[in-house]
Enzyme design. Structure first.
Site, PDB file in Angstrom:
ATOM      1  N   ASP A  16      42.928 -22.553 -47.237  1.00 39.83           N
ATOM      2  CA  ASP A  16      41.592 -23.159 -47.344  1.00 39.83           C
ATOM      3  C   ASP A  16      41.658 -24.547 -47.967  1.00 39.83           C
ATOM      4  OD1 ASP A  16      38.886 -23.178 -46.897  1.00 39.83           O
ATOM      5  OD2 ASP A  16      38.375 -22.061 -48.714  1.00 39.83           O
ATOM      6  N   ASN A  64      34.409 -18.544 -37.971  1.00 45.54           N
ATOM      7  CA  ASN A  64      34.634 -19.985 -37.765  1.00 45.54           C
ATOM      8  C   ASN A  64      34.120 -20.507 -36.423  1.00 45.54           C
ATOM      9  OD1 ASN A  64      37.797 -19.966 -39.595  1.00 45.54           O
ATOM     10  ND2 ASN A  64      35.773 -20.536 -40.335  1.00 45.54           N
TER      11      ASN A  64
HETATM   12  C1  IPE Z   1      38.447 -18.615 -44.398  1.00 49.82           C
HETATM   13  O1  IPE Z   1      38.050 -19.880 -44.780  1.00 49.82           O
HETATM   14  C2  IPE Z   1      39.001 -18.642 -43.006  1.00 49.82           C
HETATM   15  C3  IPE Z   1      40.260 -19.353 -42.848  1.00 49.82           C
HETATM   16  C4  IPE Z   1      40.990 -19.887 -43.793  1.00 49.82           C
HETATM   17  C5  IPE Z   1      40.728 -19.426 -41.479  1.00 49.82           C
HETATM   18  P1  IPE Z   1      36.544 -20.387 -44.633  1.00 49.82           P
HETATM   19  O2  IPE Z   1      36.515 -21.743 -45.203  1.00 49.82           O
HETATM   20  O3  IPE Z   1      36.096 -20.222 -43.224  1.00 49.82           O
HETATM   21  O4  IPE Z   1      35.752 -19.337 -45.538  1.00 49.82           O
HETATM   22  P2  IPE Z   1      34.420 -19.496 -46.378  1.00 49.82           P
HETATM   23  O5  IPE Z   1      33.358 -19.914 -45.420  1.00 49.82           O
HETATM   24  O6  IPE Z   1      34.665 -20.529 -47.424  1.00 49.82           O
HETATM   25  O7  IPE Z   1      34.190 -18.147 -46.981  1.00 49.82           O
HETATM   26  C1  IPE Z   2      40.550 -23.912 -43.754  1.00 52.39           C
HETATM   27  O1  IPE Z   2      40.045 -25.125 -44.195  1.00 52.39           O
HETATM   28  C2  IPE Z   2      40.923 -23.912 -42.296  1.00 52.39           C
HETATM   29  C3  IPE Z   2      39.984 -23.208 -41.421  1.00 52.39           C
HETATM   30  C4  IPE Z   2      38.994 -22.454 -41.810  1.00 52.39           C
HETATM   31  C5  IPE Z   2      40.183 -23.346 -39.989  1.00 52.39           C
HETATM   32  P1  IPE Z   2      38.498 -25.447 -44.117  1.00 52.39           P
HETATM   33  O2  IPE Z   2      38.205 -26.109 -42.819  1.00 52.39           O
HETATM   34  O3  IPE Z   2      37.693 -24.237 -44.397  1.00 52.39           O
HETATM   35  O4  IPE Z   2      38.360 -26.487 -45.310  1.00 52.39           O
HETATM   36  P2  IPE Z   2      37.151 -26.605 -46.332  1.00 52.39           P
HETATM   37  O5  IPE Z   2      36.965 -25.275 -46.970  1.00 52.39           O
HETATM   38  O6  IPE Z   2      35.953 -27.038 -45.534  1.00 52.39           O
HETATM   39  O7  IPE Z   2      37.604 -27.652 -47.299  1.00 52.39           O
HETATM   40 MG    MG Z   3      36.972 -23.432 -46.110  1.00 51.82          MG
END
Ligand code: IPE
Ligand code: IPE
Ligand code: MG
Length: 237
Positions: A16, A64
Site C-alpha cells: 500500500d 479496486n
Molecule cells: C488494499 O489496498 C489492496 C491492495 C493493496 C491491492 P487499498 O488501498 O485498496 O485498501 P484501502 O482502500 O486503503 O482499505
Molecule cells: C496500493 O497502493 C496498490 C493498489 C491498491 C493497486 P494505492 O494505490 O492504494 O496507494 P494509496 O493508498 O492511494 O497511497
Molecule cells: Mg491504498
C-alpha cells in the site's frame, strides 16, 4: 542473516501507498504503481535469499475496480507488461509464479499473459511468488462455499465431512501454507479483505514506509520483527 529463530515460510504483503508516493512527488498515481513493481522485484530477491518459500503480494482487490477507469486500465497494462517482461528472469532465478483471485473479470489478453507466465515458470522451486489479482477474501470464501454446496447437492460430499481442512483446500490458496507474517506498508492498520481465513494466526506488521520506498533493509527488518514474536497459537508455554 543470523540463524537463531525460524524464518517465515510464507510472507504476505499488502503493498500500500503507491498513490501517496506519486502524489508526494507531483506525479500521476500510475507512476507510483510502476515504482511499486521495482519494490516487488527487490523484495522477491531478498525473500528468496532468506529462504522464504512463498511470497504473496496483494496487487489488485475486487474493490479496486471502483477506482477511476484510467487508473484501473493503467494497472491492467502494468500487470501484462510486468509478467511478460519479468518471466525470463523468474525462470532464471527459479521463481514459480501463481495467481490467486477470480480471473473471469479480466480481459482475454490479461488472462492469457497470466496463464502463460504461470505455465512457463511452473518448474521454479526456489520460491513461489503469488499475485493476488481481483482478489478479496470474502469473494474467495464465497466461491469456495458455492463449490462445496454443489458437491453436497450432487451427493459427492457429506455435510458432516466438511472440516477446516476441507475449507482450506477449497480456497485459491490450497497449494500453499498459511502466511506466517503479513506486512502492510504505508501505516494503514487494516487487512482490506486480504487472506482473512488464512491469517488467523499470522503475525502482523504495519511499517510506515510507502510501498515504492520499501527496501531490502525493510524486508530484513520484517524478518527480525517476526523472529522476536512469540507465537503461542492459543497454548501456554
Ligand atoms: C488494499 O489496498 C489492496 C491492495 C493493496 C491491492 P487499498 O488501498 O485498496 O485498501 P484501502 O482502500 O486503503 O482499505
Ligand atoms: C496500493 O497502493 C496498490 C493498489 C491498491 C493497486 P494505492 O494505490 O492504494 O496507494 P494509496 O493508498 O492511494 O497511497
Ligand atoms: Mg491504498
Amino acid at each position: 542473516m543470523s540463524e537463531q529463530k525460524p524464518i517465515p515460510q510464507h510472507v504476505a504483503i499488502i503493498m500500500d501507498g503507491n498513490g501517496r508516493w506519486a502524489e508526494q512527488r507531483g506525479k500521476e498515481r500510475y507512476e507510483g504503481h510502476i515504482a511499486g513493481v521495482e519494490s516487488v522485484r527487490r523484495v522477491l530477491r531478498r525473500a528468496a535469499k532468506w529462504g522464504v518459500k512463498y511470497l504473496t503480494v496483494y496487487a489488485f482487490s475486487t474493490e479496486n475496480w471502483g477506482r477511476p477507469a484510467e487508473e484501473v486500465n493503467a494497472l491492467m497494462e502494468l500487470f501484462c507488461k510486468s509478467v511478460v517482461n519479468e518471466t525470463p528472469a523468474l525462470i532464471e532465478e527459479g521463481v514459480r509464479l501463481r495467481v490467486i483471485g477470480e480471473r473471469s473479470r479480466f480481459s482475454q489478453k490479461v488472462r492469457h499473459y497470466l496463464e502463460e507466465a504461470e505455465r512457463k515458470t511452473e518448474e521454479g522451486h526456489c520460491i513461489t511468488l503469488v499475485l493476488a489479482l481481483n482478489y478479496s477474501s470474502r469473494d474467495e470464501i464465497r466461491r469456495a462455499v458455492r463449490h462445496l454446496a454443489v458437491r453436497v447437492a450432487e451427493g459427492e460430499l457429506q455435510p458432516e465431512a466438511i472440516t477446516e481442512e476441507t475449507i482450506s483446500r477449497s480456497l485459491d490458496t490450497a497449494f500453499m501454507p498459511d502466511p506466517d507474517l503479513v506486512i502492510r506498508t504505508s501505516g494503514e492498520c487494516r487487512l482490506s479483505n486480504f487472506l482473512l481465513w488464512q491469517s488467523s494466526y499470522a503475525e502482523l506488521w504495519f511499517p510506515e514506509v510507502l510501498w515504492p520506498d520499501f527496501t531490502e533493509e525493510d524486508f530484513d527488518r520484517a524478518i527480525e520483527v517476526y523472529r522476536h514474536r512469540d507465537r503461542r497459537f492459543g497454548l501456554v508455554k
